[in-house]
Design an enzyme around this catalytic site. Structure first.
Site, PDB file in Angstrom:
ATOM      1  N   ASP A 112      -4.074  70.522  57.735  1.00 33.30           N
ATOM      2  CA  ASP A 112      -4.349  69.631  58.856  1.00 33.30           C
ATOM      3  C   ASP A 112      -5.551  70.171  59.594  1.00 33.30           C
ATOM      4  O   ASP A 112      -5.648  71.363  59.836  1.00 33.30           O
ATOM      5  CB  ASP A 112      -3.150  69.600  59.797  1.00 33.30           C
ATOM      6  CG  ASP A 112      -2.126  68.597  59.322  1.00 33.30           C
ATOM      7  OD1 ASP A 112      -2.531  67.612  58.669  1.00 33.30           O
ATOM      8  OD2 ASP A 112      -0.935  68.803  59.569  1.00 33.30           O
ATOM      9  N   ASP A 150      -9.522  66.197  85.990  1.00 31.22           N
ATOM     10  CA  ASP A 150      -9.075  66.021  84.610  1.00 31.22           C
ATOM     11  C   ASP A 150      -8.572  67.355  84.077  1.00 31.22           C
ATOM     12  O   ASP A 150      -9.346  68.274  83.834  1.00 31.22           O
ATOM     13  CB  ASP A 150     -10.260  65.498  83.778  1.00 31.22           C
ATOM     14  CG  ASP A 150      -9.842  65.170  82.372  1.00 31.22           C
ATOM     15  OD1 ASP A 150      -8.687  65.497  82.011  1.00 31.22           O
ATOM     16  OD2 ASP A 150     -10.655  64.592  81.645  1.00 31.22           O
TER      17      ASP A 150
END
Lengths: 562, 696
Positions: B322, B359
């Site tokens: 992955d 954020d």
């Protein structure tokens, strides 16, 4: 210098044959050679074989065993009925049952161990129909087994390994018969005797003695005797006799013929599996061991006999005891090593008279399992079995479950390879132990002490390896040695052939693993070394104690190795 | 991408300093090779294993045991120092082999004990059909039961959360002390028995039958209770049996051979010779090597469900990795500012920083960090008059409204749409830059202030340090690496190029993954992969080596044949190396064992026959003192070499990624040639010591 040029010529000729004959053999077994197609089709029709039908290894093996059993029976009957059969100018009678059994087994197993003297025992009919026929058929059987095993590597995901009847037919038609025929003519041209007229009696008027000179269809038997790695000669003196081996050229060709098929089959192997490099790898392993043995044995013989030296005799021509003067020490040693390292067993000198070290060279050439280069076919399938063991150990050492030519070597393959590689040493050692333990066995050897032991060990090693060469000195034509020898030969042949075929079957079923740089390379000098290591270690470790009681002790008695 | 992969980006150097060192409570406790407690236990077990029913499973050592009995009888009938010494050392050989196996098992047993404590009887709060809580012992739970767990409760058995969300302390299993979030639905619903709920309330649907929980399986695995011989181990055992069978007659026939030569051969010496010739070294250590291989995986917090899987790992030819968490750090990081429309880079950076202040995603943090690095723009205190605009799936933007400014950053398309809605215009070069950034494998974020587009921030996928070298090493070993990513082909190609993988599968779906595995396997290749989601389960089951992340779903864990407790996909590479190391250790010790025979022959054969054939003394090239000292020295060497090689068997031979030829050359040299020479030296040495002690 003569020896040097012999080697050079041999290397050149064998090199060319390796490349071209090897490739031709691959074409023959791939079914790409057709020049005798009508005859071939005729044979299949007569035998009732569908040439397109392929066999599983079980069917292949059972065809082979049944065929061999029938051959033994047929050959046995000819010996027993010899007196009533034609082509018998000497009116020779039937052979005794045990000798018939031993001899039939011997020729059907490609051993050609001879507990008889040909010229005084066998009629021409027996020589041609029983013996020479088997000399053609048995190498075909051996080569067929090797090819079937090779197909195990070259085929993927199939349960069949070829058709036994087709393989032996093609081998006979396209390989053995044509080559043997051509060389038979050369042998005849060189002075080899080829006649159906009986022996001649020569009366020597000077001393008043009448001598019987045996004759017969010798020359053509000679070419297949060598080409088929058979070794069973027409005459008792085998290739030392001028009628079998008349000239230096025939002597050279004999050595060439003995070596040509076993060596060339490695090319065939490479070609069939799609990697000539792999063939060259096996060839290299064979050549290196063979070269060392030739060097060693020639050196031992060239040194002369230590027993003779002890008597104060200077031996400028090496050990000439028991050798044809026309061939000499080193050339006889070369012939001997070629013959014992190939399961041929023909002889142009007396192996019993080799120096202890030289004799050991011959004996150990067989003890390595007849793989350097071994018999027709048997050399290839046996060395492939050793190579599988080498792959298994070497493959582990790089951290993968081992694979050979993309085929994974797992429990089943190791079981079969293990069985096939331990059969011979086990049989030879146990039978030798029996022979030295029972009265009938101890009565055999001519000499006492270590040399006598060597004679027994040699005989059973020779038969167990289907070599057939004799150390002489042993009275083999006894009920004991005839029966023990026959058992030795049967096990040595068929208990290796059947696992070899099973191995072919097991491998053919497998799908190949793609190769990558992480794959264990089986076509490198390193693998040559590993294969040699396995051959020497299996042979060495199993036979070292026995050999140390025979030739080593004998040689050391002279307080020196060379 | 799973949260854990993002949260736990294990640097590729994990192999160099294995995590075991710092994890004191996990399954894998760091244990020294010769832990005293294990040594003591192993010494006792070495005797317990003398049971012939156990011995017969190992044909090589069984022959040694029978040989010992033969010499023992001989020692009782004709006592003497020599025969008793031989008997003692042969017995020692058997014990040493047992000890080696017990040592390997002991390490697992110690781990199992730790695990058993976790399984201690807990009470479960089972829900009946009416939703009423009933208190039952955990051992009474069966599959399908529903239980309630609240903060402070131990989860009684394995299951899936069907209701609620909780933070769970899984340190008992993973050794990782930070709690993880488990919630109903999705890929993070699985909980393991023995772990502790730290907060909130969950309802768990039990998925494991009694005695078959994850911990139960772990116990039996580390203990080796369910250990079965692996295919390669079986093949090797056959080869060793063949080598034993062949030496049996080789030795036995020496009796009749000797008699023919007029030598009385002693049975004791024959037994000694037999034991020396059969491959006792590898025979004694074979099962220890296998157990230790599994143990090495456990040490790295990987549980292999079968030895077969470990062996397959050594054969793997294709690794499916992955991208996120394995190849890249998992978080994209701001790496460059590209201003447009005449704005300066600093203006862009300032606006980007402003929009990211609130954020808290790693991406957002990285913009703040970059702005500071590049233009020294500090975090500032905002006036009271500001509103954060959070990211939503609909707007695909986030930002800040302050002092009548509306600063936004987000996906280029979303920002463009927003700017047009605000009545602004788009600078011509915007699309070009966005496309260029995307092509380089990065994510472009557009930044706008009201109707004005300031520019583009490049968010780069950061490839792990050192990963390229590891892939190079893999390539050397002939292993193909394939990166699996959900990214578009453009991005995937760029990252694949940077990381140095051989191939990539972009926009990967579970089906595409499965198809890739199948196509690789059709070519005969063995495939390894990692996965955690339920949709990975079929692929994990299909792969030859499927490593499920411990954070993954129950379905994934059941489909794979290994579970990584650290949930670190990079470990796949370690697993492959451990698999290879296991096979190499077997091969190396087999070679060593066989090569040893040569020296032993030279010690024993002359000793055997020298009385009748004094000339055989020439073969005594080690010049050993006497026939008896020679035989005894060989036997002692043969026994001691087992002890000497136990650490090697347990640790595995040194393995360095290299081409197969290089590895082979090295091992043939060390264990083949080394195995040939070593016994000559040590047998001579032992002989000298025996003589010095005036025993012979």
């Amino acid at each position: 210098m003569g020896f040097f040029w012999t080697i050079v010529a041999l290397v050149v000729l064998l090199g060319l044959s390796w490349r071209y004959l090897g490739s031709y053999l691959a074409a023959v077994f791939d079914g790409r050679v057709h020049f005798l197609a009508p005859i071939e089709r005729g044979i299949y029709r007569v035998v009732g074989v569908d040439p397109e039908h392929e066999q599983s290894w079980q069917r292949y093996a059972s065809s082979l065993v049944i065929f061999s059993a029938i051959s033994i029976g047929f050959t046995y009957l000819i010996f027993r009925l010899q007196g009533s059969l034609p082509l018998n100018p000497q009116h020779l009678g039937a052979l005794p049952p045990v000798l018939s059994f031993n001899t039939a087994t011997s020729f059907v197993t490609n051993t050609n161990w001879q507990n008889y003297a040909g010229e005084t025992t066998m009629s021409y009919f027996s020589q041609i129909v029983a013996l020479t026929t088997q000399q053609f058929v048995t190498p075909a059987v051996g080569i067929a087994v090797a090819i079937a095993l090779v197909r195990g590597f070259s085929r993927h995901g199939t349960s069949t390994i070829g058709n036994f009847w087709v393989d032996i037919t093609r081998c006979l038609l396209y390989v053995l018969i044509p080559i043997a025929f051509c060389f038979g003519i050369v042998f005849v041209a060189q002075g080899g005797v080829q006649t159906l007229a009986g022996p001649v009696n020569i009366h020597n008027h000077l001393n008043g003695v009448t001598q019987t000179i045996p004759r017969g269809p010798i020359a053509f038997m000679e070419s297949i005797k060598q080409l088929g790695t058979n070794g069973g000669g027409f005459l008792n003196a085998n290739s030392a006799a001028p009628f079998e081996n008349p000239t230096g050229l025939t002597n050279f060709l004999s050595i060439y013929l003995v070596l040509v098929l076993p060596f060339s089959l490695t090319y065939t192997f490479g070609k069939m599996v799609g990697s000539v490099r792999h063939g060259a790898t096996l060839l290299a392993a064979m050549v290196i061991i063979f070269g060392c043995w030739v060097g060693y044995t020639s050196y031992a013989e060239h040194q002369g006999n230590p027993a003779v030296a002890a008597a104060g005799v200077h031996q400028s021509t090496g050990n000439t005891e028991g050798k044809e003067v026309r061939f000499g020490d080193t050339s006889s040693a070369l012939f001997g090593v070629a013959s014992t390292s190939t399961s041929t067993g023909s002889a142009n000198s007396s192996y019993d008279s080799f120096t202890p070290m030289g004799g050991m060279g011959l004996m150990t050439g067989m003890m390595l399992g007849e793989v350097t280069p071994g018999g027709d076919g048997s050399g290839l399938y046996t060395i492939l079995i050793y190579a599988i063991v080498a792959v298994f150990i070497g493959g582990l050492m790089i951290g993968r479950t081992p694979e050979f030519l993309g085929k994974k070597i797992q429990a089943r393959e190791i079981k079969l390879a293990g069985l096939a590689s331990l059969v011979m040493p086990l049989t030879v050692l146990i039978l030798t132990a029996i022979a030295v333990s029972v009265h009938a066995g101890r009565a055999g050897p001519l000499n006492a002490g270590p040399h006598g032991f060597s004679e027994i060990l040699y005989a059973l090693t020779s038969q167990g390896n289907n070599n057939g060469s004799a150390f002489a000195g042993l009275s083999g034509n006894t009920a004991f040695y005839n029966i023990v020898g026959a058992i030795d030969m049967l096990i040595g042949r068929f208990v290796i052939i059947v696992p070899a075929l099973a191995l072919g079957g097991a491998l053919a079923e497998k799908h190949p693993v793609p190769t990558s740089v992480g794959t264990f390379r089986t076509d490198t000098p390193m693998f040559v070394g590993l294969t040699i290591g396995v051959i020497l270690i299996i042979g060495g470790l199993t036979f070292f104690p026995a050999v140390s009681l025979g030739p080593i002790v004998e040689q050391l008695s002279h307080h020196r190795f060379f | 991408m799973t949260e854990t992969q993002a949260r736990n980006p294990q640097p590729p150097t994990a192999r160099v300093s294995p995590p075991i060192a710092k994890e004191a409570h996990g399954v894998a406790q760091a244990r020294s090779l010769f832990d005293r407690a294990i040594l003591r236990q192993a010494s006792v077990d070495a005797f317990k294993k003398l049971d012939p029913r156990i011995q017969i499973k190992n044909p090589v050592m069984f022959v040694v045991l029978v040989g010992t009995i033969v010499t023992l009888i001989e020692a009782i009938v004709h006592p003497g120092l020599f025969v008793w010494s031989i008997t003692a050392w042969l017995f020692g050989t058997v014990l040493f082999a047992n000890f080696a196996e017990a040592m390997a098992e002991g390490r697992g047993k110690a781990q199992a004990d730790t695990l058993r404590k976790m399984r201690a009887e807990t009470e479960a709060r089972r829900l009946d059909e009416n939703g009423k809580e009933v208190r039952v012992p955990a051992s009474a739970l069966t599959k399908g039961d529903r239980v309630v767990c609240e903060s402070g409760d131990l989860i009684p058995s394995d299951g899936d959360i069907i209701e609620g969300i909780a933070s769970v302390d899984e340190s008992a299993i993973t050794g990782e002390s930070a709690p993880v979030i488990r919630e109903s639905g999705g890929d993070r619903s699985a909980v393991t028995g023995g772990t502790k709920v730290l907060s909130d309330r969950i309802v768990v649907n039990i998925t494991a039958e009694r005695g078959h929980t994850f911990i139960d399986r772990m116990i039996s695995l580390v203990e080796g209770a369910s250990r079965q011989k692996t295919p390669n181990e079986i093949a090797l055992t056959i080869l060793l049996a063949v080598l034993t069978i062949v030496f049996l007659p080789v030795v036995v026939v020496l009796e009749p051979f000797g008699r023919y030569a007029g030598v009385g051969v002693s049975v004791v010496v024959l037994v000694a010779l037999l034991v020396c010739l059969i491959p006792t070294t590898i025979g004694a250590l074979l099962s220890a090597i296998g157990i230790a291989g599994m143990d090495r995986l456990v040490q790295r917090n990987v549980l292999a469900m079968s030895g077969r899987a470990v062996e397959a790992a050594g054969d793997v030819q294709t690794l499916l990795l992955d991208k996120t968490g394995t190849i890249t750090l998992g978080n994209r990081m701001a790496s460059a500012f590209y201003p447009v429309g005449g704005h300066s880079e600093e203006e862009l950076a300032a606006a980007a920083q402003l929009s990211s202040l609130a954020d808290e995603t790693p991406e957002g943090r990285s913009i703040v960090v970059l702005a500071k690095e590049r233009f020294n723009i500090r975090e500032r205190d905002l006036g009271p008059d500001h509103t954060f605009v959070p990211f939503t799936a609909q707007t695909r933007m986030s930002g800040l409204d302050v002092d009548h400014r509306q600063v936004r950053k987000g996906a280029a398309e979303a920002v463009k749409r927003w700017v047009i809605d605000q009545g602004g215009t788009l600078p011509a070069e915007l699309d070009t830059i966005v496309e260029r950034v995307a092509r380089a494998g990065s994510t472009p974020l557009a930044v706008a202030d009201g109707g004005d587009v300031l520019g583009v921030v490049e968010l780069k996928d950061v490839v792990k340090q050192g990963i390229r070298e590891r892939f190079d090493a893999m390539r050397q070993m002939g292993i193909r690496t394939v990166m699996i990513t959900g990214d578009n082909p453009l991005t995937a190609a760029a990252i694949a190029e940077e990381a140095g993988v051989d191939d990539y599968l972009a926009e990967a779906t579970p089906e595409a993954k499965m198809a890739l595995i199948r196509s690789e396997q059709e070519g005969g290749k063995l495939v390894a992969m990692t996965g955690d989601g339920t949709n990975d389960a079929p692929a994990l089951a299909q792969a030859d080596v499927g490593v499920a992340m411990n954070t993954g779903t129950t379905a994934a864990k059941e489909a794979g044949n290994m579970v990584d407790l650290d949930s670190n996909p990079t470990k796949l590479i370690d697993i492959v190396e451990i698999g290879k190391q296991l096979l190499i250790t077997r091969g190396a010790l087999t070679t060593f064992s066989i090569s040893n025979d040569v020296a032993k022959y030279f010690a024993i054969i002359p000793a055997l026959f020298v009385t009748t054939y004094p000339q055989l003394r020439a073969l005594n090239i080690m010049r050993l003192h006497s026939p008896q000292s020679a035989v005894l020295s060989a036997v002692i060497f043969n026994a001691l070499v087992i002890i000497a090689l136990i650490p090697l068997a347990l640790r595995g031979v040194r393995f360095k990624a290299a081409s197969s030829s290089a590895i082979l050359r090295r091992n043939v040299l060390i264990y083949g040639i080394g195995g040939l020479i070593t016994p000559f030296i040590f047998i001579k040495l032992i002989d000298l010591i025996l003589v010095a002690l005036h025993w012979y």
